[in-house]
Design a protein around this motif. Sequence first.
Motif, mmCIF file in Angstrom:
data_model
loop_
_atom_site.group_PDB
_atom_site.id
_atom_site.type_symbol
_atom_site.label_atom_id
_atom_site.label_comp_id
_atom_site.label_asym_id
_atom_site.label_seq_id
_atom_site.Cartn_x
_atom_site.Cartn_y
_atom_site.Cartn_z
ATOM 1 N N SER A 6 -18.827 10.218 -20.622
ATOM 2 C CA SER A 6 -18.626 8.948 -19.923
ATOM 3 C C SER A 6 -18.059 9.149 -18.535
ATOM 4 O O SER A 6 -18.165 8.263 -17.682
ATOM 5 C CB SER A 6 -17.686 8.056 -20.746
ATOM 6 O OG SER A 6 -16.437 8.701 -20.930
ATOM 7 N N LYS A 7 -17.433 10.303 -18.269
ATOM 8 C CA LYS A 7 -16.865 10.573 -16.947
ATOM 9 C C LYS A 7 -17.855 11.233 -16.012
ATOM 10 O O LYS A 7 -17.571 11.429 -14.834
ATOM 11 C CB LYS A 7 -15.629 11.486 -17.091
ATOM 12 C CG LYS A 7 -14.514 10.909 -17.969
ATOM 13 C CD LYS A 7 -13.943 9.633 -17.397
ATOM 14 C CE LYS A 7 -12.782 9.120 -18.234
ATOM 15 N NZ LYS A 7 -12.240 7.853 -17.728
ATOM 16 N N GLN A 8 -19.012 11.605 -16.529
ATOM 17 C CA GLN A 8 -20.000 12.318 -15.723
ATOM 18 C C GLN A 8 -21.124 11.382 -15.295
ATOM 19 O O GLN A 8 -21.663 10.646 -16.120
ATOM 20 C CB GLN A 8 -20.615 13.479 -16.515
ATOM 21 C CG GLN A 8 -19.657 14.611 -16.832
ATOM 22 C CD GLN A 8 -20.329 15.656 -17.701
ATOM 23 O OE1 GLN A 8 -20.581 15.432 -18.882
ATOM 24 N NE2 GLN A 8 -20.636 16.795 -17.118
ATOM 25 N N SER A 9 -21.454 11.427 -14.024
ATOM 26 C CA SER A 9 -22.661 10.766 -13.564
ATOM 27 C C SER A 9 -23.804 11.771 -13.614
ATOM 28 O O SER A 9 -23.578 12.982 -13.720
ATOM 29 C CB SER A 9 -22.481 10.235 -12.141
ATOM 30 O OG SER A 9 -22.162 11.308 -11.266
ATOM 31 N N MET A 249 -30.324 6.143 -18.905
ATOM 32 C CA MET A 249 -28.861 6.182 -18.870
ATOM 33 C C MET A 249 -28.260 6.098 -20.270
ATOM 34 O O MET A 249 -27.252 6.747 -20.563
ATOM 35 C CB MET A 249 -28.343 5.061 -17.973
ATOM 36 C CG MET A 249 -28.810 5.205 -16.524
ATOM 37 S SD MET A 249 -28.171 3.911 -15.433
ATOM 38 C CE MET A 249 -26.468 4.477 -15.243
ATOM 39 N N THR A 253 -26.526 9.700 -20.765
ATOM 40 C CA THR A 253 -25.141 9.553 -20.329
ATOM 41 C C THR A 253 -24.337 8.769 -21.349
ATOM 42 O O THR A 253 -24.886 8.172 -22.280
ATOM 43 C CB THR A 253 -25.054 8.806 -18.978
ATOM 44 O OG1 THR A 253 -25.146 7.393 -19.188
ATOM 45 C CG2 THR A 253 -26.158 9.239 -18.014
ATOM 46 N N HIS A 254 -23.014 8.774 -21.140
ATOM 47 C CA HIS A 254 -22.117 7.953 -21.946
ATOM 48 C C HIS A 254 -21.549 6.820 -21.089
ATOM 49 O O HIS A 254 -20.473 6.283 -21.412
ATOM 50 C CB HIS A 254 -20.991 8.805 -22.534
ATOM 51 C CG HIS A 254 -21.453 9.725 -23.619
ATOM 52 N ND1 HIS A 254 -21.561 9.332 -24.942
ATOM 53 C CD2 HIS A 254 -21.861 11.019 -23.584
ATOM 54 C CE1 HIS A 254 -21.999 10.353 -25.674
ATOM 55 N NE2 HIS A 254 -22.187 11.380 -24.880
ATOM 56 N N SER A 255 -22.246 6.441 -20.043
ATOM 57 C CA SER A 255 -21.821 5.311 -19.225
ATOM 58 C C SER A 255 -21.710 4.072 -20.094
ATOM 59 O O SER A 255 -22.504 3.871 -21.026
ATOM 60 C CB SER A 255 -22.829 5.055 -18.105
ATOM 61 O OG SER A 255 -22.916 6.153 -17.232
ATOM 62 N N THR A 256 -20.726 3.222 -19.807
ATOM 63 C CA THR A 256 -20.570 2.002 -20.575
ATOM 64 C C THR A 256 -21.709 1.040 -20.269
ATOM 65 O O THR A 256 -22.389 1.153 -19.245
ATOM 66 C CB THR A 256 -19.240 1.321 -20.231
ATOM 67 O OG1 THR A 256 -19.283 0.860 -18.869
ATOM 68 C CG2 THR A 256 -18.072 2.274 -20.420
ATOM 69 N N GLU A 259 -21.192 -0.533 -16.971
ATOM 70 C CA GLU A 259 -21.543 0.336 -15.840
ATOM 71 C C GLU A 259 -23.059 0.387 -15.643
ATOM 72 O O GLU A 259 -23.549 0.363 -14.509
ATOM 73 C CB GLU A 259 -20.984 1.743 -16.083
ATOM 74 C CG GLU A 259 -19.472 1.818 -15.965
ATOM 75 C CD GLU A 259 -18.907 3.131 -16.481
ATOM 76 O OE1 GLU A 259 -17.799 3.498 -16.060
ATOM 77 O OE2 GLU A 259 -19.569 3.798 -17.320
ATOM 78 N N ILE A 260 -23.800 0.460 -16.748
ATOM 79 C CA ILE A 260 -25.263 0.495 -16.651
ATOM 80 C C ILE A 260 -25.787 -0.824 -16.101
ATOM 81 O O ILE A 260 -26.656 -0.847 -15.221
ATOM 82 C CB ILE A 260 -25.883 0.807 -18.023
ATOM 83 C CG1 ILE A 260 -25.494 2.233 -18.464
ATOM 84 C CG2 ILE A 260 -27.407 0.670 -17.971
ATOM 85 C CD1 ILE A 260 -25.909 2.560 -19.881
ATOM 86 N N ASP A 263 -25.130 -0.966 -12.399
ATOM 87 C CA ASP A 263 -26.002 -0.043 -11.670
ATOM 88 C C ASP A 263 -27.406 -0.615 -11.508
ATOM 89 O O ASP A 263 -28.064 -0.372 -10.493
ATOM 90 C CB ASP A 263 -26.065 1.298 -12.401
ATOM 91 C CG ASP A 263 -26.919 2.315 -11.668
ATOM 92 O OD1 ASP A 263 -26.461 2.829 -10.638
ATOM 93 O OD2 ASP A 263 -28.055 2.584 -12.118
#
Length: 296
Positions: A6-9, A249, A253-256, A259-260, A263
Amino acid sequence: MYTLSSKQSIPVYASKRNHAAGNNLFNIVRSDGALVYEEDLLIPHRKAHYLLVFVKYNPGRHWVDMTAYERKETTLYFSAPHQILVKEAPTPFWGTFLTFTNEFLALEQNASLRELPLIQNPQNGHELLLTPADWDFVEEMLSKLDAEYHRPGEWQQRMLTAYLTVLLTYLSRLYTEQYMGAEPSADKLLLKTYQAKIEACFRELHEVGQYAALLNISAGHLSEVVKAQSGQPAIKHIHARLVLEARRMLFYTHSTLKEIAFDLGFAETSYFNRFFKRETGFTPAEYRTSIRKMYQ
């Protein structure tokens, strides 16, 4: 397969410049069994350039977006800057990496290369099978490109363009034979232009009328042509591109979800959730869970 925390783009890797050759817009790497740039390939990432990988021999599997490819011998694999790539394991590589940037294509002498089918990739293909005769021709052109690449000077860009034009034109002919039919009509070209505009603007522009304004035509005409040429309403092309990026995504990724959604240009996470459920039949959370289970 590795996914990002989640901290990585999603990282974007620039082309590896060969300082001896002195060219950061175009790069060619020939390999005879080495592990080339493996640290870049084993996590989900994008390239900041077009990538053509001519595989003589390289066993294993890699992914372009959510599609896996078992690598074949004497085959070309290719991708564009916006796509997400990942290789499953380091393996020795026999063949050639060829990369060039949008800046390279923007040079006046290279402008025509942008219009070639292999670069436009209207069928979203990533694998081009080569016959022995094709492979011999490609190898000859790659040898000429490699020699010129390591010969810096005022004529280098022109010579690279000349050889690359022949190579990409030849490959585009093969691309049309494997993926496409006849030469495109004016309406097909409009569809392709519309799709290119979506690719450039899908995060900001979500309405057909906005793209019609960019193309200086009416929304009605654009909708009519797109539906006739593709069999789908014009709005579906926008939605499909948004869904593709959301799937990328969610998978890599683990983006929330917030966040997605942000984006992709959605003002509210709830609207994004409803949009994704309507288009796919799954909520974003359900899709993420199911796709991760499938490829564990």
